[in-house]
Design a protein around this motif. Structure first.
Motif, PDB file in Angstrom:
ATOM      1  N   GLY A   8       3.774  -2.285  11.612  1.00 48.88           N
ATOM      2  CA  GLY A   8       4.422  -1.604  10.497  1.00 48.88           C
ATOM      3  C   GLY A   8       3.545  -1.383   9.280  1.00 48.88           C
ATOM      4  O   GLY A   8       3.821  -0.498   8.466  1.00 48.88           O
ATOM      5  N   ILE A   9       2.488  -2.167   9.122  1.00 47.27           N
ATOM      6  CA  ILE A   9       1.698  -2.055   7.897  1.00 47.27           C
ATOM      7  C   ILE A   9       0.643  -0.958   8.039  1.00 47.27           C
ATOM      8  O   ILE A   9       0.270  -0.557   9.141  1.00 47.27           O
ATOM      9  N   SER A  10       0.133  -0.499   6.928  1.00 45.30           N
ATOM     10  CA  SER A  10      -0.844   0.581   6.895  1.00 45.30           C
ATOM     11  C   SER A  10      -2.089   0.208   7.690  1.00 45.30           C
ATOM     12  O   SER A  10      -2.625  -0.907   7.535  1.00 45.30           O
ATOM     13  N   LYS A  11      -2.527   1.118   8.556  1.00 45.42           N
ATOM     14  CA  LYS A  11      -3.697   0.951   9.416  1.00 45.42           C
ATOM     15  C   LYS A  11      -3.525  -0.166  10.447  1.00 45.42           C
ATOM     16  O   LYS A  11      -4.439  -0.434  11.209  1.00 45.42           O
ATOM     17  N   SER A  34      -2.866  10.469  -0.338  1.00 43.58           N
ATOM     18  CA  SER A  34      -2.927  10.145  -1.770  1.00 43.58           C
ATOM     19  C   SER A  34      -1.904   9.095  -2.175  1.00 43.58           C
ATOM     20  O   SER A  34      -2.100   8.376  -3.157  1.00 43.58           O
ATOM     21  N   ASN A  35      -0.798   9.008  -1.439  1.00 42.64           N
ATOM     22  CA  ASN A  35       0.247   8.060  -1.816  1.00 42.64           C
ATOM     23  C   ASN A  35       0.120   6.718  -1.105  1.00 42.64           C
ATOM     24  O   ASN A  35       1.019   5.884  -1.168  1.00 42.64           O
ATOM     25  N   VAL A  36      -0.979   6.501  -0.383  1.00 41.64           N
ATOM     26  CA  VAL A  36      -1.217   5.228   0.303  1.00 41.64           C
ATOM     27  C   VAL A  36      -2.466   4.593  -0.288  1.00 41.64           C
ATOM     28  O   VAL A  36      -3.534   5.196  -0.301  1.00 41.64           O
ATOM     29  N   HIS A  37      -2.303   3.367  -0.769  1.00 42.39           N
ATOM     30  CA  HIS A  37      -3.418   2.639  -1.362  1.00 42.39           C
ATOM     31  C   HIS A  37      -4.190   1.874  -0.295  1.00 42.39           C
ATOM     32  O   HIS A  37      -3.595   1.211   0.543  1.00 42.39           O
ATOM     33  N   GLY A  38      -5.519   1.911  -0.355  1.00 41.91           N
ATOM     34  CA  GLY A  38      -6.336   1.179   0.606  1.00 41.91           C
ATOM     35  C   GLY A  38      -6.567  -0.262   0.213  1.00 41.91           C
ATOM     36  O   GLY A  38      -6.906  -1.087   1.056  1.00 41.91           O
ATOM     37  N   HIS A  39      -6.384  -0.582  -1.072  1.00 43.40           N
ATOM     38  CA  HIS A  39      -6.564  -1.961  -1.535  1.00 43.40           C
ATOM     39  C   HIS A  39      -5.765  -2.155  -2.815  1.00 43.40           C
ATOM     40  O   HIS A  39      -5.567  -1.207  -3.600  1.00 43.40           O
ATOM     41  N   TYR A  40      -5.337  -3.403  -3.070  1.00 48.96           N
ATOM     42  CA  TYR A  40      -4.456  -3.661  -4.202  1.00 48.96           C
ATOM     43  C   TYR A  40      -4.257  -5.162  -4.387  1.00 48.96           C
ATOM     44  O   TYR A  40      -4.446  -5.948  -3.474  1.00 48.96           O
ATOM     45  N   SER A  89       0.810  -1.219   0.000  1.00 52.70           N
ATOM     46  CA  SER A  89       0.000   0.000   0.000  1.00 52.70           C
ATOM     47  C   SER A  89       0.841   1.266   0.000  1.00 52.70           C
ATOM     48  O   SER A  89       0.337   2.350  -0.287  1.00 52.70           O
ATOM     49  N   GLN A  90       2.136   1.174   0.321  1.00 52.42           N
ATOM     50  CA  GLN A  90       2.981   2.359   0.437  1.00 52.42           C
ATOM     51  C   GLN A  90       4.392   2.060  -0.060  1.00 52.42           C
ATOM     52  O   GLN A  90       4.838   0.915  -0.059  1.00 52.42           O
ATOM     53  N   GLU A  91       5.056   3.115  -0.470  1.00 50.50           N
ATOM     54  CA  GLU A  91       6.389   2.948  -1.057  1.00 50.50           C
ATOM     55  C   GLU A  91       7.388   2.390  -0.049  1.00 50.50           C
ATOM     56  O   GLU A  91       8.296   1.663  -0.406  1.00 50.50           O
ATOM     57  N   SER A  92       7.233   2.745   1.228  1.00 44.85           N
ATOM     58  CA  SER A  92       8.187   2.284   2.247  1.00 44.85           C
ATOM     59  C   SER A  92       7.614   1.104   3.034  1.00 44.85           C
ATOM     60  O   SER A  92       7.881   0.960   4.212  1.00 44.85           O
ATOM     61  N   GLY A  93       6.852   0.260   2.362  1.00 43.95           N
ATOM     62  CA  GLY A  93       6.154  -0.816   3.068  1.00 43.95           C
ATOM     63  C   GLY A  93       6.864  -2.140   3.050  1.00 43.95           C
ATOM     64  O   GLY A  93       6.220  -3.195   3.002  1.00 43.95           O
ATOM     65  N   ARG A  94       8.175  -2.150   3.074  1.00 45.52           N
ATOM     66  CA  ARG A  94       8.917  -3.398   2.983  1.00 45.52           C
ATOM     67  C   ARG A  94       9.196  -4.006   4.349  1.00 45.52           C
ATOM     68  O   ARG A  94       9.446  -3.305   5.321  1.00 45.52           O
ATOM     69  N   ASP A  95       9.129  -5.344   4.399  1.00 45.32           N
ATOM     70  CA  ASP A  95       9.675  -6.130   5.494  1.00 45.32           C
ATOM     71  C   ASP A  95       9.073  -5.790   6.859  1.00 45.32           C
ATOM     72  O   ASP A  95       9.729  -5.212   7.719  1.00 45.32           O
ATOM     73  N   HIS A  96       7.819  -6.191   7.065  1.00 51.58           N
ATOM     74  CA  HIS A  96       7.149  -5.990   8.350  1.00 51.58           C
ATOM     75  C   HIS A  96       6.755  -7.353   8.927  1.00 51.58           C
ATOM     76  O   HIS A  96       6.241  -8.216   8.210  1.00 51.58           O
TER      77      HIS A  96
END
Length: 719
Positions: A640-643, A682-688, A590-597
């Motif tokens: 670490g992950i979104s929400k 705007s730079n965070v996706h809620g679903h993908y 969901s985010q560009e810095s969302g690696r390795d959580h």
């Protein structure tokens, strides 16, 4: 200690001089009293020989010859002498026996003998997770002990509990035995009938120490040299039980793992008790019984509660003795699990002693621990009772599973011949394989209706058991490659080197069990996949260039992960499904810095699988290749992950290919669609979508070593 009046063991001649008799009695009372005998060394003349329980010293013999008795041969009563009667003689005889036995116990340290401690359920376990170094009996039922805190031990002049002190229980056992032996011999010598048919007599006999504890009595009799003729007792309940079982031989029956029932996922073992008839012809199973140790759980409890209570010992175990055909039918017909039976290298006398010990413990409340004290460990404990020098139970790891027990018994040389019994689904599959082979070679034409009839449990009633469930039928099916003796060790260590992006790493892993679809297949059910307690640490060589990666991380900790494959084009009954509970590292797309959580993850899959290829000739095995399509759902949570969470649904597709006996390959494509919830950024996706492709290859070096290559790629533009 006050002893119950009993009847004397021996008859002696009567003399006419009353004064000499009274003097002799005083001497005998001094020589044979328990306190004196406890400290005076016992001469060789007192060792049990022949028909008598002991041989008196010359002085004692001279005095005892002057005691008035009732002659068993003539039945004439001798002249009465004041203060001397049958009860006194019986009492003194019991004291003499007790003194002799106490001396031998002390000299040989018999109270600390491993066999005695095991008969009392002193496990002396150095490895058990829950009972390590616990120096007391695992049983807290007061009916299992003759010595308790309310009894005073006359030898040590202290109060001791049999559950805490094996010596106290030994002494209490000797006291009880000496009284019963003296009483029975006295009754025999006076013509009393020991085999009364009255209800009251039988009830009293069933409560005697010889009837309550036949295994303890048998061991003590052998080690103390007590003549078996002196241990005769009328034990209706025990005798009827032994007559029913007629134990001559013991075998271990192993029912393979069955993932469709969570309580059976780790396989099951029980003991087959063979009589002379089933020893002569093992197919005549109606002459055999099953000894099954299992959990006495509450069936109304939810599965999670049931599993937790089984793990922490909140349930008791229960020992079930059932006709063997009834148990075998449950595994072969109801669960459709193949069975292996291994004859144990035990003598008929060792077999009987084990069954005597089962009689002593079968009705007791003993804690059941699913992973440590269970159906498998109990088999080793029973063998340890008669083979103390092998110490089998102590050789097991913390977690005990049935296949570990089978392999340990095999390594110790305790398994003799092995017999394979295919389940009903295996019998149907063997027929299907044979029909397909005949069609492929043009021997006969196959129709859809004929194939359907073979696969149908309604129309095809062929089984390894006869219709009356009394006999095992040999259909000539070649044994499948699922003999647990051939499987790789369940505990596996892993050392890996790898590359992630620009960073290299080393993985160190340890898996407690069991098996995944790339592992060596021999010894396991076909397509079996179950992993438990699998941990993997990863060391990155970042050289300080990647701020997003720590040098040491927990890459994965799997509590349990498994898949049950029941291909729809085979005779395997059931659906294909999977489940997992784990902590694992993920990439948050969901985010560009969302690696390795690191997240906690729970997942479930359900769908279809197909087997293809050519099975081994003559077997009931399914074709060796497998493909599957599963609908999946997952929930993950982590800081670490979104929400802080995400839920996903998608499709998992894959195939496993058995290239040869040593080489396997597997490819899988996962298509999860993740949802985090709404976000105002705007730079965070809620679903993908986040597709992941993986490829694995394993080559078996031998039973214990293998080489594996894994690769994966996440098809997401932010990763």
């Amino acid at each position: 200690m006050s002893l119950k009046p009993t009847t004397a063991l021996m008859d002696f001649s009567l003399i006419n001089k009353r004064q000499r008799a009274c003097l002799s009695l005083a001497v005998v009372g001094l020589l044979l009293s328990a306190p004196v005998q406890a400290v005076i060394p016992t001469p060789e003349s007192l060792v049990t020989t022949g028909e008598l329980a002991f041989e008196p010293s010359p002085a004692a013999a001279e005095s005892l010859t002057e005691m008035p008795i009732v002659s068993a041969s003539s039945g004439e009563q001798a002249k009465s002498i004041p203060n001397v009667d049958v009860d006194d003689k019986q009492n003194k005889q019991a004291e003499a026996l007790l003194a002799e036995w106490r001396y031998q116990v002390k000299e040989d340290h018999l109270a600390q003998h491993l066999t005695w401690r095991r008969l009392l359920y002193f496990l002396d376990d150095k490895t058990s997770l829950f009972n390590k170094d616990v120096s007391k009996s695992l049983i807290d039922d007061p009916t299992f002990f003759l010595s308790d805190s309310s009894q005073q031990n006359s030898q040590q002049n202290s109060q001791r509990d049999g559950q805490q002190d094996a010596s106290a229980e030994m002494d209490a056992m000797l006291v009880a035995l000496s009284e019963e032996v003296a009483a029975s011999q006295g009754m025999n010598s006076h013509g009393a009938n020991l085999h009364s048919s009255s209800s009251h007599s039988k009830t009293s006999a069933n409560n005697s120490v010889i009837c309550r504890f036949p295994a303890r009595t048998h061991w003590l009799a052998g080690i103390l040299g007590i003549d078996s003729h002196h241990l005769q007792a009328d034990c209706p309940a025990f005798d009827d039980w032994m007559t029913m079982l007629a134990p001559e031989q013991l075998s271990v029956m192993f029912a393979e793992e069955y993932l469709d029932s969570p309580t059976s996922a780790f396989a099951h073992t029980l003991l087959r008790i063979d009589s002379k008839a089933s020893v002569a012809d093992p197919s005549q199973i109606h002459h055999a019984y099953a000894l099954n140790d299992t959990v006495d759980g509450n069936p109304d409890d939810a599965f999670a509660i049931y599993a937790l209570k089984s793990t922490i010992g909140a349930y008791s175990n229960v020992i079930e003795i059932d006709p063997y055909p009834m148990k075998l039918a449950k595994y072969l017909k109801d669960d459709e699990r193949d069975a292996w039976t291994y004859q144990l290298d035990l003598t008929p006398e060792e077999t009987k002693q084990i069954i005597r010990h089962v009689w002593e413990t079968k009705d007791l409340d003993i804690p059941y621990y699913f992973s440590t004290d269970n159906c498998a460990s109990e088999i080793l404990r029973l063998i340890d009772v008669v083979r103390f020098e092998q110490n089998l139970r102590a050789q097991l790891p913390y977690a005990v599973v049935p296949s570990d027990v089978i392999n340990l018994l095999d390594n110790e040389g305790l398994l003799l011949d092995a017999r394979y019994t295919p389940s009903d689904s295996t019998v149907r599959q063997a027929q299907s394989n044979k029909a397909k082979t005949a069609t492929d070679f043009g021997y006969r034409a196959s129709t859809k209706n004929a194939a359907r009839n073979i696969n149908s449990t309604e129309y095809n009633l062929m089984s390894s058991m006869s219709d009356d469930l009394e006999t095992v039928i040999n259909h000539g099916i070649v044994a499948s490659d699922n003999n647990p003796v051939d499987r790789h060790p369940l505990q596996m260590a892993q050392v890996s080197i790898g590359q992630r992006g620009d960073n290299s790493y080393i993985d160190l892993g340890l898996r407690s069990g069991f098996h995944d679809t790339l592992d060596r297949t021999s010894g396991f059910p076909q397509f079996f996949s179950l992993e438990a307690l699998d941990a993997r640490l990863r060391f990155y060589d970042t050289d300080g260039d990647d701020d997003e990666l720590d040098s040491l991380v927990l890459e994965n900790f799997t509590v349990v992960r498994g898949r049950s494959f029941n291909p729809i084009n085979t005779d395997s009954r059931g659906k294909t499904w999977g489940a997992s509970i784990e902590a694992t590292r993920v990439n948050d797309g969901s985010q560009e810095s969302g690696r390795d959580h690191l997240v906690g993850s729970v997942g479930y899959e359900s769908g279809w699988s197909w087997a293809f290829g050519t099975p081994r000739p003559g077997t009931g095995e399914m074709p060796p290749q497998l493909c599957y399509t599963l609908l999946s759902g997952q929930a993950q949570a982590g800081r670490g992950i979104s929400k802080g969470f995400r839920v996903g649904a998608g499709v998992n597709m894959g195939c496993r290919y058995q290239i040869n006996n040593q080489l396997r390959a597997q490819a899988q494509l996962q298509l999860p669609y993740w949802y985090h919830g709404g976000s105002g950024e705007s730079n965070v996706h809620g679903h993908y979508w986040q597709p992941i492709s993986t490829l694995g290859l394993q080559y078996d070096i031998d039973k214990k070593q293998a080489l594996r290559i894994n690769s994966s790629y996440e098809w997401q533009n932010r990763i």
